[in-house]
Scaffold this active site. Sequence first.
Site, PDB file in Angstrom:
ATOM      1  N   HIS A   1      21.609 -77.568  15.516  1.00 35.20           N
ATOM      2  CA  HIS A   1      21.581 -76.146  15.845  1.00 35.20           C
ATOM      3  C   HIS A   1      22.311 -75.942  17.167  1.00 35.20           C
ATOM      4  CE1 HIS A   1      18.239 -74.454  13.140  1.00 35.20           C
ATOM      5  NE2 HIS A   1      18.813 -75.479  12.563  1.00 35.20           N
TER       6      HIS A   1
ATOM      7  N   GLU B   1      10.445 -68.537   5.421  1.00 37.28           N
ATOM      8  CA  GLU B   1      10.856 -68.210   6.787  1.00 37.28           C
ATOM      9  C   GLU B   1      10.323 -66.889   7.329  1.00 37.28           C
ATOM     10  OE1 GLU B   1      15.004 -69.588   7.784  1.00 37.28           O
ATOM     11  OE2 GLU B   1      15.192 -69.488   5.612  1.00 37.28           O
TER      12      GLU B   1
ATOM     13  N   ARG C   1      10.584 -76.399  13.598  1.00 38.57           N
ATOM     14  CA  ARG C   1      10.324 -75.907  14.957  1.00 38.57           C
ATOM     15  C   ARG C   1      11.600 -75.895  15.785  1.00 38.57           C
ATOM     16  NH1 ARG C   1       5.245 -75.437  16.790  1.00 38.57           N
ATOM     17  NH2 ARG C   1       3.550 -76.275  15.545  1.00 38.57           N
TER      18      ARG C   1
ATOM     19  N   ASP D   1      12.798 -67.964  12.291  1.00 39.06           N
ATOM     20  CA  ASP D   1      13.047 -66.668  11.662  1.00 39.06           C
ATOM     21  C   ASP D   1      11.778 -65.857  11.484  1.00 39.06           C
ATOM     22  OD1 ASP D   1      15.974 -66.188  10.885  1.00 39.06           O
ATOM     23  OD2 ASP D   1      15.689 -68.283  10.379  1.00 39.06           O
TER      24      ASP D   1
ATOM     25  N   ARG E   1      21.066 -78.589   3.092  1.00 43.28           N
ATOM     26  CA  ARG E   1      20.418 -77.270   3.147  1.00 43.28           C
ATOM     27  C   ARG E   1      21.427 -76.196   2.773  1.00 43.28           C
ATOM     28  NH1 ARG E   1      17.760 -73.342   7.693  1.00 43.28           N
ATOM     29  NH2 ARG E   1      19.662 -73.756   8.818  1.00 43.28           N
TER      30      ARG E   1
ATOM     31  N   ARG F   1      21.349 -64.955  14.064  1.00 40.28           N
ATOM     32  CA  ARG F   1      20.476 -66.120  13.909  1.00 40.28           C
ATOM     33  C   ARG F   1      19.394 -66.101  14.989  1.00 40.28           C
ATOM     34  NH1 ARG F   1      21.818 -69.707  10.335  1.00 40.28           N
ATOM     35  NH2 ARG F   1      23.884 -69.706   9.422  1.00 40.28           N
TER      36      ARG F   1
END
Length: 879
Positions: free
Chosen positions: A138, A505, A580, A542, A395, A712
């Site tokens: 990320h 989410e 997390r 999210d 994913r 995001r």
Amino acid sequence: MIQQYSTMRNNINMLGRFLGETISDAQGSDILELIENIRILSRNSRNGDDKARQKLLTTLATISNDNIIPVARAFSQFLNLTNIAEQYQTVSRQHDDQVASDRSISALFKRLKAQNIAKEKVIATVEKLLIELVLTAHPTEVTRRSLVHKHVEINKCLSKLEHSDLTAEERKVIERRLLQLIAQAWHTNEIRTHRPTPFEEAKWGFAVIENSLWQAVPEFLRRLNTSAVEFFGFNLPVELNPIRFSSWMGGDRDGNPFVTATVTRQVLQLARWKAASLFLTDIQALADELSIVKCTEEFRAKYGDHLEPYRTVVKALRSKLTMTLAYYDDLLANRPPRTSDNDIITEDAQLWEPLYDCYQSLQACGMRIIANGLLLDCLRRIRCFGVTLSRLDIRQESTRHTDAIAEITRYIGLGDYSQWEENDKQAFLIRELNSRRPLLPRDWQPSEQTQEILDTCKVIAEQPEGVISCYIISMAKTASDVLAVHLLLKESGVNYHLPVVPLFETLEDLNASEQVMKALFNIGWYRGVINNKQMVMIGYSDSAKDAGMLAASWAQYRSQEALVNLCENLNIELTLFHGRGGTIGRGGAPAHAALLSQPPRSLKNGLRVTEQGEMIRFKLGLPAVAIGSLDLYASAILEANLLPPPEPKRQWRALMDSLSTVSCEVYRNIVRGEKDFVPYFRSATPEQELSKLPLGSRPAKRHPNGGVESLRAIPWIFAWMQNRLMLPAWLGAGAALRQAIENGNAEVIEEMCKTWPFFSTRIGMLEMVFSKTDTWLSEHYDQHLVKPELWYLGETLRQQLKQDIQTILALSHEDQLMSDLPWIAESIALRNVYTDPLNLLQVELLRRLRATPESSNPDVEQALMITITGVAAGMRNTG
């Protein structure tokens, strides 16, 4: 305690002094004088000197373009050095953190023994222990790899300086090396000039394994074994594998068009190349060590009669690993391999079996001390990392699969799958999953997007079972979302069962998760293929962005609880996968506290959790730090399973339902209902400018033309952290608590704080967030960047923040935040002196850039990026 913190402060002062020398040499004494003047003004401003504050504001507002970059870099680099000194302190010889030691495996085992917990129960729980950390790319790691390496070297120097028997000359040599490293860091561009590719992100992840985890895992297992022997007379089985690593780097294509099937294949090849390289180093060391002559008859019968039997076996492995390295070298360079794939190592068993035979023979021949050295470490690395180094998760977002199947059904004349009712979708998917004929037409040419989905599934089909750990569906909402992926995998030739993991989410999806899974488990075909094992991923980022921290936390808790009960009733082994983030606004919390606040029995099948961005470096970046992190994870999981937290009382649940409803309403009334919220957010934070910062390979938005709703969770949190309002991590929570107290629930809340880990952890997280907020700085952003007609919104939010802080202080019966953790409060205060100038400079730079948006000013843009990374370092987290 006092001595260890004075040592840390001395280290910070020394590193700061060396940075000052570097700046003076590189930029001249005038710049150093300016920086020092700003530092003193900032310190005095923080101490309440209004004149110093005004002078600080004037100095930064009038700073010349020539001086912006060195000033920004100076404060940013000092915060990096502070982080290094603080990280080092956790592994220092002089470190004696009572809190950390109370949470260790050793302390837990001592407690279990004192409470007469049955030895058999402890052993069974340890043997079932599983910690799977999933390294994700990320876009939160703001520090370049070249700088991370220098930071590691600085850490090593601090370690050497701690020895009390150094001569004056030895100390001088180490300090000179420190000065060199700080100078190298100063003369290195801390801002990437381009976004990293997914392949480069994977390299970064593999570097963490090579430089830290490779050493940390066997050492942690040795310590776990020592504690098990000391307290329960129990040796861990050699084949026990309680630690596993997976990765999203090169596999996470959700909203990232740069992660393609080709990239995934290359990352898998790179992982095997890196694993071969690391095992080759181990095997070469074993070839030097195992010159022993004596072995068992069974060993000699299996491997032949040799003067040095173990060395012969190890040298054969060395030869195969060398060929394996050459094979993947060729593949990565797009050359036809010069080595046959019959001559290389492709499976763990090819390494494990001969080395385990060596281990057993050495043990049988009375050489346990040799067997339990490097050879045991190597065996444990095979079990943990294997020949693929880490497993890879895939994913993708649910609608991409729906669109792909809809394209197929339209082509073969069945209509548009995406428009069908859920029952019709399920009936079609189950029929096709049971069918032996192919669904995909032979001459059909799908769209580029659908072809990419199918190509990804084909890459999965090329891999042996176990290389790809699972296929995660983000934004999963229905049972058909899961069945659709199973069908696409089947049609692409995946001939084994790959776990397909729904990721729930949003608040709505978390609340519906039990019903979705119940619908899946009621399908005979599905129950037949999953072998009574199911993984479900819980999204923290999210859901918090959707509903606010408190409502999201309670939804996550209830979802996990419901799924645990559902799976227990159906005799299905459930693994909960926690998505997390590092920050509290994205579900982050100190690992030990977070795990002990989970619902009872939710960790009985182990822990699977993402480690994101800069948190990988903070928690796993140095071997000694990684050992401590693994110890904390292990002790928390074992404690949660052996001494589970209480089931929440009915009264607590009712109050949490009420708190959740109120906090979500307050949060959404601002974020969704306030007409000026979006323009305020975009002007009061550097959100728009963040897209220019080349952090990760992934775009900041799922949909490039979307608004805040498409942003995001990571840049959403990042932006609010920059202006020190930290809005997503607290909005709604304090207001709900205050209303509950006014409604006569103070005693119940007190009880929840004292006896319910879930609730007390949430309150602790709020206190931590509040200690990092700053209303003065937030107001400064507003006054210089926001239109006056929108100022009312910032004022409202800051007023809310002040009231919420008072509510939390009343709950903790203290007059200041973090009073029970004074060192954290002091650490934040220390950083504020260096973060404040970066915040103020950021405001000035944003003002200049926005005043002339059509003209480009590379120096101002570069300085802005430095202030963003510097504030991130000062807050000890980014997104």
